[in-house]
Write an enzyme that holds these catalytic residues in place. Structure first.
Site, PDB file in Angstrom:
ATOM      1  N   HIS A  60     -21.908 -21.987  -6.083  1.00  0.00           N
ATOM      2  CA  HIS A  60     -20.484 -22.354  -5.917  1.00  0.00           C
ATOM      3  C   HIS A  60     -20.090 -22.297  -4.438  1.00  0.00           C
ATOM      4  O   HIS A  60     -19.664 -21.256  -3.935  1.00  0.00           O
ATOM      5  CB  HIS A  60     -19.614 -21.413  -6.742  1.00  0.00           C
ATOM      6  CG  HIS A  60     -18.198 -21.868  -6.896  1.00  0.00           C
ATOM      7  ND1 HIS A  60     -17.468 -21.677  -8.032  1.00  0.00           N
ATOM      8  CD2 HIS A  60     -17.356 -22.520  -6.040  1.00  0.00           C
ATOM      9  CE1 HIS A  60     -16.250 -22.177  -7.891  1.00  0.00           C
ATOM     10  NE2 HIS A  60     -16.151 -22.687  -6.671  1.00  0.00           N
ATOM     11  N   HIS A  62     -18.203 -24.605  -1.105  1.00  0.00           N
ATOM     12  CA  HIS A  62     -17.447 -25.771  -0.627  1.00  0.00           C
ATOM     13  C   HIS A  62     -17.962 -26.126   0.761  1.00  0.00           C
ATOM     14  O   HIS A  62     -17.689 -25.424   1.731  1.00  0.00           O
ATOM     15  CB  HIS A  62     -15.944 -25.456  -0.600  1.00  0.00           C
ATOM     16  CG  HIS A  62     -15.389 -25.161  -1.959  1.00  0.00           C
ATOM     17  ND1 HIS A  62     -14.982 -26.155  -2.829  1.00  0.00           N
ATOM     18  CD2 HIS A  62     -15.224 -23.993  -2.626  1.00  0.00           C
ATOM     19  CE1 HIS A  62     -14.564 -25.605  -3.965  1.00  0.00           C
ATOM     20  NE2 HIS A  62     -14.712 -24.294  -3.870  1.00  0.00           N
ATOM     21  N   LEU A  63     -18.753 -27.200   0.826  1.00  0.00           N
ATOM     22  CA  LEU A  63     -19.320 -27.600   2.123  1.00  0.00           C
ATOM     23  C   LEU A  63     -18.369 -28.494   2.921  1.00  0.00           C
ATOM     24  O   LEU A  63     -18.617 -28.768   4.095  1.00  0.00           O
ATOM     25  CB  LEU A  63     -20.670 -28.307   1.933  1.00  0.00           C
ATOM     26  CG  LEU A  63     -21.839 -27.418   1.498  1.00  0.00           C
ATOM     27  CD1 LEU A  63     -23.092 -28.258   1.258  1.00  0.00           C
ATOM     28  CD2 LEU A  63     -22.133 -26.322   2.520  1.00  0.00           C
ATOM     29  N   ARG A  64     -17.319 -28.980   2.273  1.00  0.00           N
ATOM     30  CA  ARG A  64     -16.197 -29.681   2.942  1.00  0.00           C
ATOM     31  C   ARG A  64     -16.488 -31.082   3.475  1.00  0.00           C
ATOM     32  O   ARG A  64     -15.563 -31.806   3.816  1.00  0.00           O
ATOM     33  CB  ARG A  64     -15.638 -28.844   4.098  1.00  0.00           C
ATOM     34  CG  ARG A  64     -15.146 -27.466   3.715  1.00  0.00           C
ATOM     35  CD  ARG A  64     -14.031 -27.515   2.707  1.00  0.00           C
ATOM     36  NE  ARG A  64     -13.366 -26.211   2.560  1.00  0.00           N
ATOM     37  CZ  ARG A  64     -12.701 -25.866   1.480  1.00  0.00           C
ATOM     38  NH1 ARG A  64     -12.610 -26.687   0.453  1.00  0.00           N
ATOM     39  NH2 ARG A  64     -12.108 -24.692   1.402  1.00  0.00           N
ATOM     40  N   HIS A 179     -13.044 -24.440 -13.884  1.00  0.00           N
ATOM     41  CA  HIS A 179     -12.038 -23.705 -13.099  1.00  0.00           C
ATOM     42  C   HIS A 179     -10.956 -23.329 -14.104  1.00  0.00           C
ATOM     43  O   HIS A 179     -10.092 -24.131 -14.416  1.00  0.00           O
ATOM     44  CB  HIS A 179     -11.502 -24.584 -11.963  1.00  0.00           C
ATOM     45  CG  HIS A 179     -10.368 -23.970 -11.202  1.00  0.00           C
ATOM     46  ND1 HIS A 179     -10.494 -23.562  -9.894  1.00  0.00           N
ATOM     47  CD2 HIS A 179      -9.101 -23.686 -11.567  1.00  0.00           C
ATOM     48  CE1 HIS A 179      -9.327 -23.065  -9.480  1.00  0.00           C
ATOM     49  NE2 HIS A 179      -8.465 -23.126 -10.477  1.00  0.00           N
ATOM     50  N   HIS A 232     -15.944 -18.296 -11.110  1.00  0.00           N
ATOM     51  CA  HIS A 232     -15.146 -17.180 -10.553  1.00  0.00           C
ATOM     52  C   HIS A 232     -14.280 -16.412 -11.557  1.00  0.00           C
ATOM     53  O   HIS A 232     -13.054 -16.399 -11.451  1.00  0.00           O
ATOM     54  CB  HIS A 232     -14.314 -17.660  -9.366  1.00  0.00           C
ATOM     55  CG  HIS A 232     -13.606 -18.997  -9.522  1.00  0.00           C
ATOM     56  ND1 HIS A 232     -12.756 -19.273 -10.561  1.00  0.00           N
ATOM     57  CD2 HIS A 232     -13.633 -20.112  -8.763  1.00  0.00           C
ATOM     58  CE1 HIS A 232     -12.275 -20.498 -10.419  1.00  0.00           C
ATOM     59  NE2 HIS A 232     -12.805 -21.034  -9.331  1.00  0.00           N
ATOM     60  N   ASN A 278      -7.765 -18.202  -4.891  1.00  0.00           N
ATOM     61  CA  ASN A 278      -7.467 -18.577  -6.267  1.00  0.00           C
ATOM     62  C   ASN A 278      -8.763 -18.680  -7.058  1.00  0.00           C
ATOM     63  O   ASN A 278      -9.618 -19.479  -6.695  1.00  0.00           O
ATOM     64  CB  ASN A 278      -6.727 -19.919  -6.303  1.00  0.00           C
ATOM     65  CG  ASN A 278      -6.264 -20.258  -7.713  1.00  0.00           C
ATOM     66  OD1 ASN A 278      -6.061 -19.361  -8.520  1.00  0.00           O
ATOM     67  ND2 ASN A 278      -6.130 -21.542  -7.998  1.00  0.00           N
ATOM     68  N   ASP A 305     -18.127 -18.945  -3.999  1.00  0.00           N
ATOM     69  CA  ASP A 305     -16.899 -19.741  -3.827  1.00  0.00           C
ATOM     70  C   ASP A 305     -16.544 -19.832  -2.339  1.00  0.00           C
ATOM     71  O   ASP A 305     -15.361 -19.805  -1.960  1.00  0.00           O
ATOM     72  CB  ASP A 305     -15.727 -19.170  -4.639  1.00  0.00           C
ATOM     73  CG  ASP A 305     -14.584 -20.154  -4.814  1.00  0.00           C
ATOM     74  OD1 ASP A 305     -14.712 -21.319  -4.372  1.00  0.00           O
ATOM     75  OD2 ASP A 305     -13.547 -19.762  -5.387  1.00  0.00           O
TER      76      ASP A 305
HETATM   77 ZN   LIG Z   1     -12.199 -22.780  -8.507  1.00  0.00          ZN
END
Ligand SMILES: [Zn+2]
Length: 424
Positions: A60, A62-64, A179, A232, A278, A305
């Site tokens: 999990h 986020h490489l953006r 999510h 998460h 979040n 995350d």
């Molecule tokens: Zn999430």
């Protein structure tokens, strides 16, 4: 090109091995695992005093890139992953454009191959643009290389739509990563609902916002017979929901982040935006519950995350600052410090949660195990050393971490990917 790893404490949760062994890697593949191997012409790596675990996979991240290169690029994210002890990462689709097509998936994989040795396993969107209205083309994205689908960042609100997503993904052999958030309950909440939200005078997010959707989607996993993975997990109620779903025999797995097992909501009392995320940080009782869930296997995996943001974005007022925290370079030490040192979770279970479990959930062949024929990927740990993350050693563009300067027990000594050693 051969590599012989000598005298490491080899931990392979899949087979139950925990012993001092040597490992021979030939052409990137494990060729032998045994006591006192001697091989002519092999490069020798002396792993005395180190744990040799299967290469860690963060499912999990986020490489953006594409679209938010000011926060992170695939290259900087993978540099952080390598430094943090990961040999593979999954990247979430909430980029710009969203990864809802084979062409975006191809773009990510091309960039990743050029960036370095860490493997990237893209996750495609559940819905086009993660808009929750039209299913994304899973077959095309699977052909391009996705390993799961998720609209992470936004919940799938419509139950019927979630059912169709599970059925379509299931027919492709892909899990849906959930999510879990009932947006009608979380509303404009900024922190966990409880004494902390009252003291801060801001709207809270109740634990039920998470648990209600876990129950709903677990029931839909049962109805469809398809695989659901809950991202998460942050509350006791959600852990109980996952435990219930597993007892029912539904195909449900779950992950927890290092920040949710390391920090309580007290960390945001000073309005520190680096602790704003979040799902939000929760109560002490919730932290205890996710740790117990990890220990007994209710929660299968540890995933970061990792969510980089720029300094300027996180410097805004608390209600305006974006959610998220970077995690790739502190995850392993937090797991060793908070879970293993405290004896609340065994080292073997922690290694499993970081390697074999993600591999099982995502069906990554040859990954997450130490056996003849598997990939020569390892994460090397030192349980004698301490680690401290200092800002200038952060490889990510975003430096948004509440763990900077924290002294933690246990350190990543390096990783081996396809038989090549990289020092952390
Ligand atoms: Zn999430």
């Amino acid at each position: 090109m051969n590599l012989l790893i000598k005298n490491g404490r080899v931990i392979d949760p899949q087979s139950g091995i925990d012993d001092t062994l040597d490992i021979l890697i030939e052409n990137g593949i494990i060729k032998a695992v045994d006591k006192k191997l001697a091989v002519d012409g092999a490069e020798v790596f002396d792993a005395t005093g180190l744990v040799a675990a299967p290469g860690f996979i963060d499912m999990h991240v986020h490489l953006r890139e594409p679209g938010y290169e000011r926060k992170e690029t695939i290259a900087t994210g993978l540099a952080a992953a390598l430094a943090g002890g990961f040999t593979g990462v999954c990247c979430m689709p909430n980029t710009d454009p969203v990864n809802d097509s084979g062409s975006v998936t191809h773009f990510i994989l091309d960039r990743a191959r050029a960036a370095g040795p860490v493997a990237v396993y893209p996750i495609g969107a559940v819905s086009k643009g993660s808009g929750g209205e039209e299913l994304a083309p899973y077959a095309e994205m699977k052909e391009a290389g996705i390993v799961a689908v998720s609209d992470d960042g936004v919940p799938v609100g419509d139950s019927g739509f979630m059912r169709r997503a599970l059925e379509y993904a299931g027919s492709m052999g892909l899990p849906v990563i959930d999510h879990a958030e009932d947006a009608s309950l979380s509303g404009k909440g900024l922190v966990n609902e409880g004494p902390v939200s009252v003291r801060m005078g801001v709207q809270g997010i109740p634990a039920e916002a998470e648990a209600i959707q876990v129950y709903r989607d677990a029931l839909l996993a049962g109805l469809t017979g398809c695989r659901l993975h809950v991202a998460h997990v942050s509350t006791r109620k959600a852990v109980e929901a996952v435990r219930w779903a597993k007892a029912k025999g539904f195909s449900v797995t779950a992950e927890v982040t290092p920040h949710h097992f390391s920090l309580t909501d007290e960390a945001v009392l000073n309005y520190d935006t680096n602790a704003k995320m979040n799902p939000p940080l929760r109560s002490r009782d919730d932290v205890d519950a996710v740790i117990e869930g990890l220990a007994d296997g209710t929660i299968d995996a540890i995933a970061t995350d990792h969510a980089p943001h720029t300094y300027e974005e996180k410097m805004q007022e608390f209600d305006r600052a974006p959610n998220g925290v970077i995690g790739l370079q502190t995850a392993v030490s937090l797991a060793l410090d908070r879970l293993v040192r405290s004896k609340r979770v065994s080292l073997k279970r922690v290694v499993d949660a970081l390697s074999a479990a993600p591999s099982r959930i995502l069906g990554l062949r040859g990954k997450g195990r130490i056996e003849v024929g598997a990939c020569g990927d390892f994460t090397l740990l030192s349980l004698r050393k301490r680690s401290v993350l200092v800002e200038k050693e952060i490889k990510s563009i975003g430096k948004n971490s509440p763990f900077i300067g924290m002294k933690l027990w246990g350190k990543v000594a390096g990783v081996i990917i396809a038989g090549e050693f990289y020092r952390s």
